[in-house]
Motif scaffolding. Sequence first.
Motif: not given
Length: 154
Positions: A6-11, A52-54, A65-73, A85-86
């Motif tokens: 599981i790693r950060t997505a790239v272009a 943001q973490h895609l 597989g994929t997911l996006q994690l958004s951190v919201i203060p 999680i989206e």
Amino acid sequence: MGELEIRTAVAEDVPAIVALLADDPLGARRETPDDLAPYRAALTRIDADPNQHLVVAERAGRVVGTLQLSVIPGLSRRGATRSVIEGVRVHADERGAGLGTRLIEWAVDASRREGCVLVQLTSDRTRDDAHRFYERLGFEPSHLGFKLQLRPPL
């Protein structure tokens, strides 16, 4: 089956991510894999935002597989930070083998590292299997969601 990373997505992952997003009845209506320009622009915006973490799950050089994690203060809950999680998707060949669990565990662990006190997600009301999956992982149905479409998708 091969080692999973599981790693950060790239272009270079954009076509595979979009294919995953489009590979179900809901996604097929929303996504346009024939025009990747808006997705590439979105990845540029995601990469520029440290909250943001895609990520992609890759096995044997293939995005599965994929997911996006958004951190919201925030101010509520005594100034708590939460995460959302989206876009959780698992390739059809990998469903039922634990990859979805691994992705969600990654997101929960990353949320803890970010100091989040709450992890939340939404799931379309028609995705009964997904609802059971999230409940098995400890998520509780707690809210009724609302959307307001501001403009047609690009």
